[in-house]
Write a protein that holds these residues in place. Structure first.
Motif: not given
Lengths: 194, 335
Positions: B297-311
């Protein structure tokens, strides 16, 4: 990876563009009771006071704090009046900043004379968390008012977090001085922002 | 003001339930009129919301998500607090979710809460997240890595009445709800959920019990509904810097058959923006479910969050691996 419709691309991009335009603050302190009791063990109740900030109030808060507010801090601010048997015991304020390892949620309790009763770190993920939450560090804020200079000795190895916590406390004292008109002790108090 | 709120609740209820107000909504509205004070001292409204866009390499064996890039969900949450001369007294929450490119609309949490003094006792009426296990304080609805109530319970939100509060380090919650996950009480059976918890400075523990008939098809990939369930769960949240561990152990019965499961969610904070996330879970009923997830999970500016997951998921001998990307944004604002 299949994409079933070009409209989904369009919708996806449009919603992101629209959302990026909005300026907002994500800081909702929804279950504050435990922290309030920690700072005010004799408290019986609390009342949320929401202030929408006006330009002149923002200017005065920034002047008193000695630093600019972040864009998300210029929209609104909540004060929590702590009460018992109809009396106001003091106020609780909360503000979030950023340390090296994430958000630092700092809570300040002010006595009825507007001096700091206590500071509590609601959330802190710094590696030196124990020292940051200690009475040795947070106890330095006790008794300070908005008029006092905050010469706080930082925690060794957590200078950035210590500085951030001190900045947050300064900002909260400035918010309270400008917004809280329940007492005449603030010479620069204004009318309520709502 | 009371008439105004009555109209809102009435319109909302009728839109939600075409057959009109169900009994629980009658209670909701009646309670509202009973508790609303003649003199309201102050009120405050907060709006929050979010956008949850995702792309999945393929549909999961269970859980939510589609094999495509889409706006997985959007939500708007209104929270209104009414204070009397002593303090905050009434809280109204209404959240609407629009899922799957805004094609499916549903009510999320919609409830009224009467607050006791400083959290000692609260009464909640409406549709809320059941206070069972980790759900009592952790809502992973908008995250790629989720708690496993869709498998373990078959229900997450339900309409009913809940009493909750805390005293010192202890907290409690007792809920009686319809067990349908919907406003309609189809079979008049009730679902009981109770939890007691212990919250300390860096960790919290809970013991939960659930008993009743669940008649819900909340999880479209693996409907768990329509069975008598009993569950006992132990949950824990351990803040062990730099790790955050969340654990839930479940045991119980579905129509008399023994079931059991376990979930471990482990997050590792690398710095202020980046954290690694993982999950391992197991559920044993008539089928055997296993799941392992790693992500970031990576917090981006302006309240965006980028997430990656392998399930990686497995049901009995069938397994699947899903790669997911999420861009999430949320906001909160006073009205």
């Amino acid at each position: 990876m299949p994409y079933k419709s070009p409209w989904k691309y369009i919708l996806f991009i449009v919603t992101l563009l629209v959302s990026n335009v909005a300026q907002a603050d994500v800081c909702v302190w929804r279950d504050p009771e435990r922290t309030m009791i920690r700072l005010f063990p004799e408290a019986k109740d609390y009342k949320t006071e929401v202030y929408k900030l006006k330009p002149d109030q923002i200017e005065r808060i920034e002047a008193l704090a000695g630093m600019p507010l972040h864009s998300t801090e210029k929209v609104e601010y909540n004060l929590y009046a702590i009460t018992a048997d109809g009396r106001t015991l003091g106020w609780v304020l909360a503000l979030a900043g950023t340390g090296e390892y994430g958000v630092i949620e700092t809570v300040v309790g002010l006595d009825a004379d507007h001096s700091i009763r206590g500071v509590y770190l609601q959330r802190v993920r710094e590696r030196k968390r124990k020292a940051l939450k200690s009475a040795d560090f947070l106890g330095q804020f006790r008794g300070k008012t908005q008029q006092d200079s905050l010469d706080i000795k930082p925690v060794a190895g957590a200078e950035k977090a210590s500085t951030e916590i001190t900045r947050l406390v300064k900002k909260m004292l400035a918010y309270e001085a400008v917004l809280n008109t329940h007492s005449a002790t603030h010479s620069n108090a204004s009318t309520k922002g709502e | 003001m009371s008439f105004f709120y009555y109209r809102i609740i009435s319109i909302f209820s009728k839109a939600w339930n075409k057959e009109g107000l169900s009994m629980i909504w009658m209670i909701f509205v009646s309670l509202f009129f009973l508790v609303i004070p003649a003199q309201v001292k102050a009120d405050a409204t907060q709006i929050s919301g979010g956008l949850d866009s995702r792309a999945l390499s393929e549909a999961p064996l269970w859980g939510v998500g589609e094999e495509t890039l889409n706006l997985h969900g959007a939500f708007v949450n209104l929270r209104h607090v009414i204070s009397d001369e002593k303090g905050d007294r009434y809280i109204f929450v209404a959240q609407m979710d629009a899922n799957d490119n805004l094609s499916e609309f549903e009510a999320y949490q919609v409830y009224a809460q009467l607050k006791g003094s400083l959290g000692g006792a609260n009464l909640r009426v409406g549709r809320y997240i059941l206070p069972f296990g980790l759900l009592a304080y952790l809502d992973t609805e908008r995250q790629l890595i989720q708690t496993q109530e869709s498998i373990a319970l078959g229900i997450k939100l339900d309409t009913g009445i809940q009493v909750s509060g805390f005293a010192g380090a202890l907290d409690y919650a007792l809920s009686v709800s319809q067990g349908t996950g919907m406003p309609d009480d189809e079979d008049s059976n009730k679902l009981l959920v109770a939890r007691i918890g212990l919250q300390q400075e860096e960790n919290r523990w809970g013991l939960s019990y659930l008993d009743g008939r669940i008649n819900s098809d909340e999880d479209i990939f693996y409907p768990q509904g329509n069975s008598d369930k009993q569950r006992l769960a132990i949950d824990a949240e351990l803040d062990l810097l730099p790790w955050m561990l969340r654990i839930q152990l479940d045991a119980g019965k579905d129509d008399g058959r023994s079931v059991s499961g376990a979930t471990l969610l482990a997050d590792y904070d690398v710095n202020a923006r980046l954290s690694f996330n993982s999950k391992i879970s197991y559920w044993d009923s008539t089928d055997e479910f296993q799941e392992m997830v790693i992500g970031l999970s990576y917090l981006l500016p302006n309240n965006f969050v980028f997430r990656l997951a392998e399930t990686w998921q497995q049901i009995n001998d069938i397994d699947d691996t899903i790669f997911a990307v999420q861009l999430y944004w949320d906001f909160s604002h006073a009205l």
